[in-house]
Design a protein around this motif. Structure first.
Motif, PDB file in Angstrom:
ATOM      1  N   ILE A 105       0.832  -1.203   0.000  1.00 17.42           N
ATOM      2  CA  ILE A 105       0.000   0.000   0.000  1.00 17.42           C
ATOM      3  C   ILE A 105       0.866   1.251   0.000  1.00 17.42           C
ATOM      4  O   ILE A 105       0.608   2.221  -0.721  1.00 17.42           O
ATOM      5  CB  ILE A 105      -0.963  -0.009   1.201  1.00 17.42           C
ATOM      6  CG1 ILE A 105      -2.052  -1.065   0.984  1.00 17.42           C
ATOM      7  CG2 ILE A 105      -1.583   1.372   1.411  1.00 17.42           C
ATOM      8  CD1 ILE A 105      -2.994  -1.224   2.156  1.00 17.42           C
ATOM      9  N   TRP A 106       1.923   1.247   0.786  1.00 16.00           N
ATOM     10  CA  TRP A 106       2.802   2.406   0.843  1.00 16.00           C
ATOM     11  C   TRP A 106       3.608   2.568  -0.432  1.00 16.00           C
ATOM     12  O   TRP A 106       3.906   3.691  -0.858  1.00 16.00           O
ATOM     13  CB  TRP A 106       3.738   2.302   2.049  1.00 16.00           C
ATOM     14  CG  TRP A 106       3.097   2.823   3.296  1.00 16.00           C
ATOM     15  CD1 TRP A 106       2.308   2.133   4.171  1.00 16.00           C
ATOM     16  CD2 TRP A 106       3.163   4.173   3.799  1.00 16.00           C
ATOM     17  NE1 TRP A 106       1.885   2.952   5.188  1.00 16.00           N
ATOM     18  CE2 TRP A 106       2.397   4.200   4.986  1.00 16.00           C
ATOM     19  CE3 TRP A 106       3.798   5.332   3.361  1.00 16.00           C
ATOM     20  CZ2 TRP A 106       2.251   5.383   5.731  1.00 16.00           C
ATOM     21  CZ3 TRP A 106       3.649   6.491   4.114  1.00 16.00           C
ATOM     22  CH2 TRP A 106       2.883   6.503   5.276  1.00 16.00           C
ATOM     23  N   LEU A 107       3.968   1.465  -1.079  1.00 16.48           N
ATOM     24  CA  LEU A 107       4.765   1.555  -2.294  1.00 16.48           C
ATOM     25  C   LEU A 107       3.911   1.896  -3.511  1.00 16.48           C
ATOM     26  O   LEU A 107       4.345   2.627  -4.410  1.00 16.48           O
ATOM     27  CB  LEU A 107       5.504   0.238  -2.531  1.00 16.48           C
ATOM     28  CG  LEU A 107       6.605  -0.102  -1.516  1.00 16.48           C
ATOM     29  CD1 LEU A 107       7.185  -1.475  -1.827  1.00 16.48           C
ATOM     30  CD2 LEU A 107       7.702   0.947  -1.533  1.00 16.48           C
ATOM     31  N   PHE A 108       2.694   1.362  -3.553  1.00 15.49           N
ATOM     32  CA  PHE A 108       1.809   1.630  -4.683  1.00 15.49           C
ATOM     33  C   PHE A 108       0.783   2.709  -4.325  1.00 15.49           C
ATOM     34  O   PHE A 108      -0.407   2.558  -4.569  1.00 15.49           O
ATOM     35  CB  PHE A 108       1.082   0.341  -5.105  1.00 15.49           C
ATOM     36  CG  PHE A 108       1.961  -0.647  -5.797  1.00 15.49           C
ATOM     37  CD1 PHE A 108       2.602  -0.326  -6.976  1.00 15.49           C
ATOM     38  CD2 PHE A 108       2.143  -1.917  -5.274  1.00 15.49           C
ATOM     39  CE1 PHE A 108       3.407  -1.245  -7.628  1.00 15.49           C
ATOM     40  CE2 PHE A 108       2.948  -2.845  -5.910  1.00 15.49           C
ATOM     41  CZ  PHE A 108       3.581  -2.509  -7.093  1.00 15.49           C
ATOM     42  N   TRP A 109       1.276   3.794  -3.738  1.00 19.30           N
ATOM     43  CA  TRP A 109       0.348   4.852  -3.306  1.00 19.30           C
ATOM     44  C   TRP A 109      -0.242   5.616  -4.475  1.00 19.30           C
ATOM     45  O   TRP A 109      -1.218   6.328  -4.342  1.00 19.30           O
ATOM     46  CB  TRP A 109       1.054   5.797  -2.349  1.00 19.30           C
ATOM     47  CG  TRP A 109       2.202   6.567  -2.974  1.00 19.30           C
ATOM     48  CD1 TRP A 109       3.497   6.164  -3.071  1.00 19.30           C
ATOM     49  CD2 TRP A 109       2.132   7.856  -3.566  1.00 19.30           C
ATOM     50  NE1 TRP A 109       4.250   7.114  -3.702  1.00 19.30           N
ATOM     51  CE2 TRP A 109       3.430   8.177  -4.009  1.00 19.30           C
ATOM     52  CE3 TRP A 109       1.107   8.783  -3.763  1.00 19.30           C
ATOM     53  CZ2 TRP A 109       3.739   9.361  -4.642  1.00 19.30           C
ATOM     54  CZ3 TRP A 109       1.409   9.976  -4.392  1.00 19.30           C
ATOM     55  CH2 TRP A 109       2.714  10.260  -4.830  1.00 19.30           C
ATOM     56  N   THR A 110       0.330   5.477  -5.651  1.00 21.12           N
ATOM     57  CA  THR A 110      -0.242   6.101  -6.850  1.00 21.12           C
ATOM     58  C   THR A 110      -0.512   5.029  -7.894  1.00 21.12           C
ATOM     59  O   THR A 110       0.290   4.129  -8.081  1.00 21.12           O
ATOM     60  CB  THR A 110       0.695   7.169  -7.428  1.00 21.12           C
ATOM     61  OG1 THR A 110       0.157   7.597  -8.686  1.00 21.12           O
ATOM     62  CG2 THR A 110       2.100   6.615  -7.659  1.00 21.12           C
ATOM     63  N   TRP A 193       9.977  -3.862  -6.355  1.00 17.92           N
ATOM     64  CA  TRP A 193      10.991  -3.227  -7.198  1.00 17.92           C
ATOM     65  C   TRP A 193      11.063  -3.924  -8.555  1.00 17.92           C
ATOM     66  O   TRP A 193      11.103  -3.268  -9.602  1.00 17.92           O
ATOM     67  CB  TRP A 193      12.355  -3.279  -6.511  1.00 17.92           C
ATOM     68  CG  TRP A 193      13.483  -2.808  -7.384  1.00 17.92           C
ATOM     69  CD1 TRP A 193      13.879  -1.513  -7.596  1.00 17.92           C
ATOM     70  CD2 TRP A 193      14.344  -3.627  -8.194  1.00 17.92           C
ATOM     71  NE1 TRP A 193      14.937  -1.474  -8.490  1.00 17.92           N
ATOM     72  CE2 TRP A 193      15.237  -2.756  -8.874  1.00 17.92           C
ATOM     73  CE3 TRP A 193      14.456  -5.000  -8.418  1.00 17.92           C
ATOM     74  CZ2 TRP A 193      16.227  -3.219  -9.749  1.00 17.92           C
ATOM     75  CZ3 TRP A 193      15.424  -5.459  -9.293  1.00 17.92           C
ATOM     76  CH2 TRP A 193      16.303  -4.580  -9.939  1.00 17.92           C
ATOM     77  N   ALA A 194      11.059  -5.251  -8.532  1.00 18.64           N
ATOM     78  CA  ALA A 194      11.125  -6.007  -9.786  1.00 18.64           C
ATOM     79  C   ALA A 194       9.921  -5.715 -10.661  1.00 18.64           C
ATOM     80  O   ALA A 194      10.039  -5.497 -11.873  1.00 18.64           O
ATOM     81  CB  ALA A 194      11.214  -7.504  -9.482  1.00 18.64           C
ATOM     82  N   VAL A 195       8.734  -5.705 -10.058  1.00 22.69           N
ATOM     83  CA  VAL A 195       7.504  -5.429 -10.806  1.00 22.69           C
ATOM     84  C   VAL A 195       7.530  -4.013 -11.383  1.00 22.69           C
ATOM     85  O   VAL A 195       7.155  -3.782 -12.537  1.00 22.69           O
ATOM     86  CB  VAL A 195       6.275  -5.612  -9.888  1.00 22.69           C
ATOM     87  CG1 VAL A 195       5.018  -5.094 -10.575  1.00 22.69           C
ATOM     88  CG2 VAL A 195       6.105  -7.083  -9.523  1.00 22.69           C
ATOM     89  N   THR A 196       7.995  -3.052 -10.583  1.00 20.11           N
ATOM     90  CA  THR A 196       8.020  -1.659 -11.016  1.00 20.11           C
ATOM     91  C   THR A 196       8.953  -1.457 -12.201  1.00 20.11           C
ATOM     92  O   THR A 196       8.616  -0.759 -13.169  1.00 20.11           O
ATOM     93  CB  THR A 196       8.454  -0.747  -9.854  1.00 20.11           C
ATOM     94  OG1 THR A 196       7.550  -0.916  -8.754  1.00 20.11           O
ATOM     95  CG2 THR A 196       8.466   0.709 -10.283  1.00 20.11           C
ATOM     96  N   VAL A 197      10.134  -2.072 -12.145  1.00 22.62           N
ATOM     97  CA  VAL A 197      11.087  -1.939 -13.249  1.00 22.62           C
ATOM     98  C   VAL A 197      10.483  -2.496 -14.536  1.00 22.62           C
ATOM     99  O   VAL A 197      10.568  -1.872 -15.601  1.00 22.62           O
ATOM    100  CB  VAL A 197      12.408  -2.647 -12.918  1.00 22.62           C
ATOM    101  CG1 VAL A 197      13.320  -2.694 -14.139  1.00 22.62           C
ATOM    102  CG2 VAL A 197      13.121  -1.937 -11.772  1.00 22.62           C
ATOM    103  N   VAL A 198       9.862  -3.671 -14.433  1.00 26.75           N
ATOM    104  CA  VAL A 198       9.227  -4.267 -15.612  1.00 26.75           C
ATOM    105  C   VAL A 198       8.135  -3.339 -16.147  1.00 26.75           C
ATOM    106  O   VAL A 198       8.031  -3.102 -17.360  1.00 26.75           O
ATOM    107  CB  VAL A 198       8.638  -5.650 -15.262  1.00 26.75           C
ATOM    108  CG1 VAL A 198       7.725  -6.144 -16.390  1.00 26.75           C
ATOM    109  CG2 VAL A 198       9.753  -6.654 -15.026  1.00 26.75           C
ATOM    110  N   ALA A 199       7.312  -2.790 -15.242  1.00 24.89           N
ATOM    111  CA  ALA A 199       6.200  -1.938 -15.673  1.00 24.89           C
ATOM    112  C   ALA A 199       6.673  -0.654 -16.335  1.00 24.89           C
ATOM    113  O   ALA A 199       5.971  -0.087 -17.180  1.00 24.89           O
ATOM    114  CB  ALA A 199       5.317  -1.608 -14.470  1.00 24.89           C
ATOM    115  N   LEU A 200       7.864  -0.198 -15.969  1.00 19.99           N
ATOM    116  CA  LEU A 200       8.373   1.065 -16.507  1.00 19.99           C
ATOM    117  C   LEU A 200       9.135   0.898 -17.815  1.00 19.99           C
ATOM    118  O   LEU A 200       9.233   1.849 -18.598  1.00 19.99           O
ATOM    119  CB  LEU A 200       9.272   1.746 -15.471  1.00 19.99           C
ATOM    120  CG  LEU A 200       8.570   2.281 -14.210  1.00 19.99           C
ATOM    121  CD1 LEU A 200       9.599   2.841 -13.241  1.00 19.99           C
ATOM    122  CD2 LEU A 200       7.534   3.342 -14.570  1.00 19.99           C
ATOM    123  N   ILE A 201       9.688  -0.295 -18.057  1.00 16.22           N
ATOM    124  CA  ILE A 201      10.565  -0.447 -19.226  1.00 16.22           C
ATOM    125  C   ILE A 201       9.946  -1.251 -20.362  1.00 16.22           C
ATOM    126  O   ILE A 201      10.493  -1.268 -21.460  1.00 16.22           O
ATOM    127  CB  ILE A 201      11.912  -1.089 -18.835  1.00 16.22           C
ATOM    128  CG1 ILE A 201      11.701  -2.547 -18.394  1.00 16.22           C
ATOM    129  CG2 ILE A 201      12.611  -0.282 -17.756  1.00 16.22           C
ATOM    130  CD1 ILE A 201      13.003  -3.294 -18.134  1.00 16.22           C
TER     131      ILE A 201
END
Length: 314
Positions: A105-110, A193-201
């Motif tokens: 929840i804190w990491l995916f606040w947006t 972190w792994a999910v975020t990197v994939v989602a961004l690239i």
């Protein structure tokens, strides 16, 4: 001089972690996610049920149903795990689910993070690309896991945090999420972190992230299964040899100072932290009908304490 058995982490650490995690959720940046205690309880319950389904299912399947077939491949030194160990593992694993939720929840606040790259129709990129997305999540998570795991083996963190997981010298499927609440935060951050990197690239499908999350739990349970279910000669197969079987992580629990990878062997090989006799140990399970000699429990516990107290130099 004989080294004393390691102290046990107080059980109150788990409920304290739950209380702090609930407070972090309740007063967090996304109040719309927890508009009622019932919503919060349901979200936590979903995580707990998923963990128990895989842990209980794996235990029943390997330790009871398939034991006559797998007994030559039994990594655990006891026919049955001790009840206090399993109870402690479940207690800390349930607490981990609450901490996971609070951290997410804190990491995916947006909701805008990586939204521009999201697609919803698998056919737009094809099944092979979908599989590549899942694979990339696992590769990046394995990288984050390896280095944070190495960090957790620093003597200070090992004694105060990572010890909870290593109190299970003979892991069971219930060990999968048996973490100190602080380590649970680190574990969740590494996956997010792994999910975020994939989602961004790269373009990503929500189901690919869900599949990656499920595979993370499945591979985690297998790593702590207590039985080797991978086939003879697995470590010699092209490409597949880089996937860690249960023996790889089980040796980590027995010896502590090596085999840090979760899914793959490559970081251990690159950094020289894979146990040199890993492949021989794997072969030994298939070379004889007799189980290989095991260290007695106290000797392994003493060894864990000695290794855990020194700085990990690789």
């Amino acid at each position: 001089m004989m080294t004393p058995s390691p102290r046990k982490t107080p059980l109150w650490v788990a409920p304290l972690g739950v209380i702090l995690a609930i407070a972090a959720i309740w007063f967090g940046p996304r109040p719309d996610w927890v508009d009622s205690f019932a919503t919060l309880a349901y979200d936590v319950w979903e995580g707990v049920v998923e963990y128990l389904q895989y842990a209980v299912g794996a235990f029943v399947l390997a330790w009871i149903v398939l034991h006559p077939v797998l007994k030559r491949r039994m990594l655990a030194r006891r026919r049955w795990p001790r009840l206090p160990q399993v109870a402690r593992e479940i207690l800390f694993s349930v607490a981990t689910q609450v901490v996971f939720l609070a951290t997410a929840i804190w990491l995916f606040w947006t909701d805008s993070m990586g939204a521009a790259n999201m697609y919803t129709v698998v056919a737009d990129y094809g099944v092979l690309y979908f599989g590549l997305t899942v694979f990339m999540v696992l590769v990046l998570h394995d990288t984050a896991f390896y280095w944070t795991h190495r960090m957790m083996h620093h003597p200070v963190l090992f004694e105060r945090v990572h010890r909870v997981h290593h109190e299970s010298v003979d892991p069971t499927p219930f060990t999968a999420y048996s973490f100190h609440p602080l380590e649970a935060i680190v574990e969740q951050v590494s996956f997010v972190w792994a999910v975020t990197v994939v989602a961004l690239i790269m373009p990503w499908h929500p189901a690919a992230i869900a599949v990656g999350s499920t595979l993370q739990l499945i591979f985690n349970v297998i790593a702590h299964l207590g039985y080797e279910i991978y086939p003879r000669g697995w470590h010699r197969l092209p490409v597949l040899r880089w996937k860690t079987p249960a023996t790889h992580h089980y040796m980590h629990h027995q010896r502590v100072g090596g085999n840090y990878g979760l899914y793959f062997r490559w970081w251990d090989r690159i950094c020289g932290t894979e146990f040199r006799d890993y492949e021989a140990r794997y072969d030994q399970q298939f070379a004889t009908t007799d189980r290989s000699p095991r260290l007695d429990e106290q000797a392994q516990l003493r060894q864990s304490v000695r290794v855990g107290k020194r700085v990990d130099n690789g």
